[in-house]
Scaffold this motif. Structure first.
Motif, PDB file in Angstrom:
ATOM      1  N   ALA A   1      -9.937  -9.173   6.408  1.00  0.00           N
ATOM      2  CA  ALA A   1      -8.883  -9.095   5.396  1.00  0.00           C
ATOM      3  C   ALA A   1      -7.998  -7.912   5.757  1.00  0.00           C
ATOM      4  O   ALA A   1      -8.493  -6.808   5.988  1.00  0.00           O
ATOM      5  CB  ALA A   1      -9.471  -8.931   3.996  1.00  0.00           C
ATOM      6  N   GLN A   2      -6.712  -8.157   5.815  1.00  0.00           N
ATOM      7  CA  GLN A   2      -5.778  -7.082   6.136  1.00  0.00           C
ATOM      8  C   GLN A   2      -4.478  -7.291   5.374  1.00  0.00           C
ATOM      9  O   GLN A   2      -4.203  -8.395   4.887  1.00  0.00           O
ATOM     10  CB  GLN A   2      -5.492  -7.036   7.635  1.00  0.00           C
ATOM     11  CG  GLN A   2      -4.865  -8.310   8.202  1.00  0.00           C
ATOM     12  CD  GLN A   2      -4.542  -8.177   9.671  1.00  0.00           C
ATOM     13  OE1 GLN A   2      -3.921  -7.214  10.097  1.00  0.00           O
ATOM     14  NE2 GLN A   2      -4.971  -9.161  10.466  1.00  0.00           N
ATOM     15  N   VAL A   3      -3.689  -6.238   5.261  1.00  0.00           N
ATOM     16  CA  VAL A   3      -2.374  -6.305   4.638  1.00  0.00           C
ATOM     17  C   VAL A   3      -1.337  -5.981   5.702  1.00  0.00           C
ATOM     18  O   VAL A   3      -1.422  -4.960   6.389  1.00  0.00           O
ATOM     19  CB  VAL A   3      -2.262  -5.335   3.452  1.00  0.00           C
ATOM     20  CG1 VAL A   3      -0.830  -5.308   2.916  1.00  0.00           C
ATOM     21  CG2 VAL A   3      -3.236  -5.735   2.345  1.00  0.00           C
ATOM     22  N   VAL A   4      -0.383  -6.890   5.865  1.00  0.00           N
ATOM     23  CA  VAL A   4       0.694  -6.742   6.846  1.00  0.00           C
ATOM     24  C   VAL A   4       1.998  -6.577   6.072  1.00  0.00           C
ATOM     25  O   VAL A   4       2.328  -7.418   5.225  1.00  0.00           O
ATOM     26  CB  VAL A   4       0.773  -7.975   7.762  1.00  0.00           C
ATOM     27  CG1 VAL A   4       1.927  -7.832   8.750  1.00  0.00           C
ATOM     28  CG2 VAL A   4      -0.546  -8.190   8.488  1.00  0.00           C
TER      29      VAL A   4
ATOM     30  N   ARG B   1       0.817  -1.212   0.000  1.00  0.00           N
ATOM     31  CA  ARG B   1       0.000   0.000   0.000  1.00  0.00           C
ATOM     32  C   ARG B   1       0.851   1.263   0.000  1.00  0.00           C
ATOM     33  O   ARG B   1       0.442   2.286  -0.513  1.00  0.00           O
ATOM     34  CB  ARG B   1      -0.929  -0.014   1.208  1.00  0.00           C
ATOM     35  CG  ARG B   1      -2.013  -1.078   1.087  1.00  0.00           C
ATOM     36  CD  ARG B   1      -2.906  -1.116   2.307  1.00  0.00           C
ATOM     37  NE  ARG B   1      -4.021  -2.033   2.135  1.00  0.00           N
ATOM     38  CZ  ARG B   1      -4.848  -2.404   3.097  1.00  0.00           C
ATOM     39  NH1 ARG B   1      -4.679  -1.932   4.322  1.00  0.00           N
ATOM     40  NH2 ARG B   1      -5.841  -3.241   2.854  1.00  0.00           N
ATOM     41  N   GLY B   2       2.045   1.205   0.590  1.00  0.00           N
ATOM     42  CA  GLY B   2       2.925   2.369   0.609  1.00  0.00           C
ATOM     43  C   GLY B   2       3.802   2.416  -0.624  1.00  0.00           C
ATOM     44  O   GLY B   2       3.886   1.455  -1.395  1.00  0.00           O
ATOM     45  N   GLY B   3       4.503   3.540  -0.799  1.00  0.00           N
ATOM     46  CA  GLY B   3       5.323   3.713  -1.989  1.00  0.00           C
ATOM     47  C   GLY B   3       6.413   2.666  -2.127  1.00  0.00           C
ATOM     48  O   GLY B   3       6.569   2.030  -3.182  1.00  0.00           O
ATOM     49  N   ALA B   4       7.203   2.453  -1.055  1.00  0.00           N
ATOM     50  CA  ALA B   4       8.290   1.487  -1.116  1.00  0.00           C
ATOM     51  C   ALA B   4       7.760   0.071  -1.324  1.00  0.00           C
ATOM     52  O   ALA B   4       8.323  -0.716  -2.105  1.00  0.00           O
ATOM     53  CB  ALA B   4       9.122   1.561   0.164  1.00  0.00           C
ATOM     54  N   ALA B   5       6.664  -0.272  -0.642  1.00  0.00           N
ATOM     55  CA  ALA B   5       6.086  -1.611  -0.781  1.00  0.00           C
ATOM     56  C   ALA B   5       5.561  -1.843  -2.195  1.00  0.00           C
ATOM     57  O   ALA B   5       5.705  -2.934  -2.761  1.00  0.00           O
ATOM     58  CB  ALA B   5       4.975  -1.806   0.242  1.00  0.00           C
TER      59      ALA B   5
ATOM     60  N   CYS C   1       6.372 -17.644  -6.747  1.00  0.00           N
ATOM     61  CA  CYS C   1       5.347 -16.803  -6.115  1.00  0.00           C
ATOM     62  C   CYS C   1       5.393 -15.370  -6.638  1.00  0.00           C
ATOM     63  O   CYS C   1       6.455 -14.863  -6.993  1.00  0.00           O
ATOM     64  CB  CYS C   1       5.542 -16.789  -4.606  1.00  0.00           C
ATOM     65  SG  CYS C   1       5.415 -18.425  -3.854  1.00  0.00           S
ATOM     66  N   ARG C   2       4.234 -14.722  -6.656  1.00  0.00           N
ATOM     67  CA  ARG C   2       4.156 -13.324  -7.068  1.00  0.00           C
ATOM     68  C   ARG C   2       3.065 -12.649  -6.260  1.00  0.00           C
ATOM     69  O   ARG C   2       2.149 -13.311  -5.757  1.00  0.00           O
ATOM     70  CB  ARG C   2       3.896 -13.184  -8.565  1.00  0.00           C
ATOM     71  CG  ARG C   2       2.435 -13.268  -9.008  1.00  0.00           C
ATOM     72  CD  ARG C   2       1.850 -14.634  -8.859  1.00  0.00           C
ATOM     73  NE  ARG C   2       0.456 -14.689  -9.339  1.00  0.00           N
ATOM     74  CZ  ARG C   2      -0.398 -15.651  -9.007  1.00  0.00           C
ATOM     75  NH1 ARG C   2      -0.033 -16.629  -8.211  1.00  0.00           N
ATOM     76  NH2 ARG C   2      -1.624 -15.633  -9.492  1.00  0.00           N
ATOM     77  N   PRO C   3       3.139 -11.319  -6.089  1.00  0.00           N
ATOM     78  CA  PRO C   3       2.070 -10.609  -5.375  1.00  0.00           C
ATOM     79  C   PRO C   3       0.732 -10.762  -6.087  1.00  0.00           C
ATOM     80  O   PRO C   3       0.657 -10.674  -7.320  1.00  0.00           O
ATOM     81  CB  PRO C   3       2.553  -9.150  -5.404  1.00  0.00           C
ATOM     82  CG  PRO C   3       4.033  -9.237  -5.590  1.00  0.00           C
ATOM     83  CD  PRO C   3       4.241 -10.431  -6.471  1.00  0.00           C
TER      84      PRO C   3
ATOM     85  N   ALA D   1       4.687  -7.053   1.395  1.00  0.00           N
ATOM     86  CA  ALA D   1       3.302  -7.030   1.867  1.00  0.00           C
ATOM     87  C   ALA D   1       2.663  -8.421   1.773  1.00  0.00           C
ATOM     88  O   ALA D   1       2.836  -9.132   0.778  1.00  0.00           O
ATOM     89  CB  ALA D   1       2.482  -6.032   1.055  1.00  0.00           C
ATOM     90  N   THR D   2       1.943  -8.771   2.816  1.00  0.00           N
ATOM     91  CA  THR D   2       1.209 -10.037   2.866  1.00  0.00           C
ATOM     92  C   THR D   2      -0.262  -9.747   3.124  1.00  0.00           C
ATOM     93  O   THR D   2      -0.607  -8.973   4.020  1.00  0.00           O
ATOM     94  CB  THR D   2       1.740 -10.946   3.984  1.00  0.00           C
ATOM     95  OG1 THR D   2       3.093 -11.320   3.693  1.00  0.00           O
ATOM     96  CG2 THR D   2       0.892 -12.209   4.117  1.00  0.00           C
ATOM     97  N   GLN D   3      -1.115 -10.359   2.354  1.00  0.00           N
ATOM     98  CA  GLN D   3      -2.562 -10.280   2.566  1.00  0.00           C
ATOM     99  C   GLN D   3      -2.972 -11.446   3.464  1.00  0.00           C
ATOM    100  O   GLN D   3      -2.662 -12.603   3.175  1.00  0.00           O
ATOM    101  CB  GLN D   3      -3.291 -10.353   1.227  1.00  0.00           C
ATOM    102  CG  GLN D   3      -4.795 -10.149   1.309  1.00  0.00           C
ATOM    103  CD  GLN D   3      -5.434 -10.245  -0.073  1.00  0.00           C
ATOM    104  OE1 GLN D   3      -5.118 -11.135  -0.858  1.00  0.00           O
ATOM    105  NE2 GLN D   3      -6.331  -9.328  -0.360  1.00  0.00           N
TER     106      GLN D   3
END
Length: 219
Positions: A200-203, A156-160, A181-183, A209-211
């Motif tokens: 549902a959350q993103v960590v 969700r952030g720029g670097a991620a 694997c791919r996002p 990032a992981t959903q």
């Protein structure tokens, strides 16, 4: 698209073996969120799809599950399965590891489990194989049981976001380098009325990032 087929994935993960445990550096927080949201102390039969080295199995059996709970882990890789068997041997008949292609058929009876858990597996599969795995998971999960998923996703952030884009480009060129694997986004796969998404959350850890998704089987 360069999705690995079952045989290609088997070769990749036979080669990776114990090195998979090094991924805890970015997977650990997301897996902890999944365990907390999955309410495993209430579970009595857990089916893990893609059990890998058995790290999560040992954690659940040692710290989370009630003493009478049973665990069945399934993995495509014979090497991963052998490592996982050694890791859960201390739990005796409570734990079993089997080798199978979960997208083809899960070695569990209908409605056997009250939890189906899968971490960093759906991001390996093509949409067709992912849908097949979820169908098998629904078959093996009792009505009202929980499906507990974690998968790489876009940040969700720029670097991620930049890291996810770079990861996707590498996957498109050499999928074996990133374990196939791919996002991705799991929510469209859970649009069937059979599933009710509860959370549902993103960590994000170290820009990766992981959903994390918990869905209840309807019925």
């Amino acid at each position: 698209m360069p999705y690995l087929d079952a045989e290609q994935a088997r070769r990749v993960y036979d080669r990776i073996g114990r090195l998979q445990d090094t991924q805890r550096i970015y997977e650990g927080r997301a897996v902890a969120e999944l365990v907390a949201a999955g309410r495993f102390p209430e579970a009595h039969a857990v089916l893990e799809v893609g059990c890998g080295t058995g790290a999560l199995a040992a954690r659940l059996l040692e710290r989370e599950l009630p003493p009478d709970a049973r665990y069945l882990g399934v993995d495509l890789s014979p090497r991963m399965g052998a490592i996982a068997r050694r890791r859960v041997a201390q739990f005796g008949s409570r734990a079993e590891i089997r080798i199978a292609d979960a997208a083809e058929s899960l070695p569990a009876e209908d409605c056997w489990a009250d939890r189906v858990v899968s971490t960093y597996v759906l991001d390996l599969l093509s949409p067709t194989r992912a849908a097949a795995l979820l169908a098998e998971s629904a078959r093996a999960l009792a009505p009202g049981g929980l499906l507990c998923l974690a998968s790489l996703t876009a940040g969700r952030g720029g670097a991620a976001r930049l890291l996810a884009a770079a990861w996707t480009r590498l996957w498109a060129l050499r999928p074996q380098v990133v374990g196939g694997c791919r996002p991705s986004d799991m929510l469209p796969l859970l649009g069937d009325p059979e599933w009710r998404v509860e959370s549902a959350q993103v960590v994000t850890t170290l820009g990766i990032a992981t959903q994390v998704v918990i869905a209840r089987r309807a019925g």
